[in-house]
Design a protein around this motif. Structure first.
Motif, PDB file in Angstrom:
ATOM      1  N   LEU A  15       0.294  -1.514  -0.239  1.00 23.40           N
ATOM      2  CA  LEU A  15      -0.172  -0.062  -0.303  1.00 23.40           C
ATOM      3  C   LEU A  15       1.018   1.067  -0.124  1.00 23.40           C
ATOM      4  CD1 LEU A  15      -2.816  -0.253   2.295  1.00 23.40           C
ATOM      5  CD2 LEU A  15      -2.888   0.353   0.077  1.00 23.40           C
ATOM      6  N   ALA A  16       1.728   1.369   0.444  1.00 26.64           N
ATOM      7  CA  ALA A  16       2.825   2.516   1.108  1.00 26.64           C
ATOM      8  C   ALA A  16       3.660   2.813  -1.063  1.00 26.64           C
ATOM      9  CB  ALA A  16       4.167   1.894   2.169  1.00 26.64           C
ATOM     10  N   GLN A  17       3.390   1.589  -1.520  1.00 28.78           N
ATOM     11  CA  GLN A  17       4.177   2.069  -2.523  1.00 28.78           C
ATOM     12  C   GLN A  17       3.057   1.988  -3.273  1.00 28.78           C
ATOM     13  OE1 GLN A  17       6.259  -1.969  -3.945  1.00 28.78           O
ATOM     14  NE2 GLN A  17       7.347  -1.828  -2.180  1.00 28.78           N
ATOM     15  N   ALA A  18       1.869   2.254  -3.601  1.00 27.02           N
ATOM     16  CA  ALA A  18       1.005   2.652  -4.452  1.00 27.02           C
ATOM     17  C   ALA A  18       0.196   3.790  -3.342  1.00 27.02           C
ATOM     18  CB  ALA A  18      -0.440   1.943  -4.179  1.00 27.02           C
ATOM     19  N   GLU A  19       0.672   4.341  -2.496  1.00 26.24           N
ATOM     20  CA  GLU A  19       0.321   5.798  -2.651  1.00 26.24           C
ATOM     21  C   GLU A  19       1.404   6.938  -2.988  1.00 26.24           C
ATOM     22  OE1 GLU A  19      -0.140   5.231   1.949  1.00 26.24           O
ATOM     23  OE2 GLU A  19      -2.180   4.776   2.106  1.00 26.24           O
ATOM     24  N   SER A  20       2.635   6.780  -2.544  1.00 23.89           N
ATOM     25  CA  SER A  20       4.153   6.515  -3.134  1.00 23.89           C
ATOM     26  C   SER A  20       4.161   7.008  -4.967  1.00 23.89           C
ATOM     27  CB  SER A  20       5.230   6.388  -2.871  1.00 23.89           C
ATOM     28  OG  SER A  20       6.115   6.496  -3.253  1.00 23.89           O
ATOM     29  N   LEU A  21       3.467   5.779  -5.894  1.00 19.52           N
ATOM     30  CA  LEU A  21       2.971   6.322  -7.204  1.00 19.52           C
ATOM     31  C   LEU A  21       1.893   7.394  -7.068  1.00 19.52           C
ATOM     32  CD1 LEU A  21       3.754   5.269 -10.105  1.00 19.52           C
ATOM     33  CD2 LEU A  21       2.125   3.221  -9.093  1.00 19.52           C
ATOM     34  N   GLU A  22       1.150   7.463  -6.203  1.00 25.51           N
ATOM     35  CA  GLU A  22      -0.287   8.574  -6.475  1.00 25.51           C
ATOM     36  C   GLU A  22       0.447   9.895  -6.126  1.00 25.51           C
ATOM     37  OE1 GLU A  22      -3.663   8.579  -7.273  1.00 25.51           O
ATOM     38  OE2 GLU A  22      -2.869   6.667  -8.018  1.00 25.51           O
ATOM     39  N   GLN A  23       1.493  10.318  -5.460  1.00 24.98           N
ATOM     40  CA  GLN A  23       2.066  10.635  -5.332  1.00 24.98           C
ATOM     41  C   GLN A  23       3.588  11.651  -7.090  1.00 24.98           C
ATOM     42  OE1 GLN A  23       4.266  11.182  -1.523  1.00 24.98           O
ATOM     43  NE2 GLN A  23       2.084  10.787  -0.445  1.00 24.98           N
ATOM     44  N   LEU A  24       4.357  10.332  -7.143  1.00 18.22           N
ATOM     45  CA  LEU A  24       4.929  10.444  -7.790  1.00 18.22           C
ATOM     46  C   LEU A  24       4.177  10.879  -9.476  1.00 18.22           C
ATOM     47  CD1 LEU A  24       7.846  10.198  -8.866  1.00 18.22           C
ATOM     48  CD2 LEU A  24       7.496   8.148  -9.200  1.00 18.22           C
TER      49      LEU A  24
END
Ligand code: B4P
Length: 188
Positions: free
Chosen positions: A91-100
């Motif tokens: 989930l942390a990677q999914a959220e980081s991708l959203e931000q990126l």
């Protein structure tokens, strides 16, 4: 830019299907597993640290793969989009991708999830072990840990993309060609 994600448990056929998808839609295929194996083969510091985790069936730290993805986006500008394979896996990677992507005024286009039962994962990975000899494919306890890690850390991403209306499932059983046609049917 299009940002497609091919999603599924280990051995679902993500890497297998990725080249046909990226060719058809002119996407740059980014496999975090392949990028990590390249680091391991080159014996870099990152590769040495990653190999201990990968060979035990664990995920590498989120910030390591996030950095890799950012670098690949920056390196490949002359494409219609990207096909992310094996990323995000938490989930942390999914959220980081959203931000990126948000910083680029972009967002994930669609997530295609390959569905296969755990028993088939074992069969496919054992079969690949005989061909490629990947360390993380060779021991049943490591395969079991990869499957358990998928259910615990990766599967929760499904609700994240379902809530965003971007998630579709495809039956991952059948021949490589049958699965490919189903994916094309979803992506259009
Ligand atoms: P990956 O390289 O992503 O490995 P994988 O999950 O096994 O998928 P792969 O794409 O290779 O296999 P496929 O399903 O196509 O990751 C390796 C490791 O790197 C992870 O365990 C983790 O430690 C680390 N890692 C990677 N990304 C990470 C991230 N974002 N965060 C943290 N850690 C990360 O195919 C499997 C086999 O099935 C093949 O042999 C294929 O020929 C066969 N197959 C495919 N489709 C078939 C079909 N229809 N019928 C019969 N066989 C089929």
């Amino acid at each position: 830019m299009k940002y497609y994600i091919i999603f599924g448990p280990p051995g679902a056929g993500k890497g297998t299907q990725a080249s046909a998808i990226s060719q058809k839609y002119n996407l740059k295929h980014i496999s975090t597993g392949e990028l990590l194996r390249k680091e391991m083969a080159e014996g870099t510091e990152l590769g040495k640290k990653a190999s201990e985790l990968i060979d035990a069936g664990c995920l590498v730290p989120d910030e390591v793969v996030e950095g890799m993805i950012e670098a690949e986006f920056a390196r490949n500008r002359d494409v219609d989009g990207f096909l992310l394979d094996g990323y995000p896996r938490t989930l942390a990677q999914a959220e980081s991708l959203e931000q990126l992507l948000g910083k680029r005024q972009e967002c994930v286009t669609a997530v295609v999830s390959l569905i296969i039962p755990d028993g088939t994962i074992y069969e496919r990975i054992r079969h690949r072990a005989g061909i490629e000899g990947r360390e993380d494919d060779c021991k049943d306890e490591v395969i079991a840990n990869r499957i358990a890690t998928y259910h615990k850390k990766t599967e929760p991403i499904i609700s994240f993309y379902k809530a965003a209306g971007k998630y579709s499932e495809v039956d991952g059983l059948g021949t490589v060609e049958e699965v490919r046609e189903r994916i094309f049917g979803v992506l259009g």
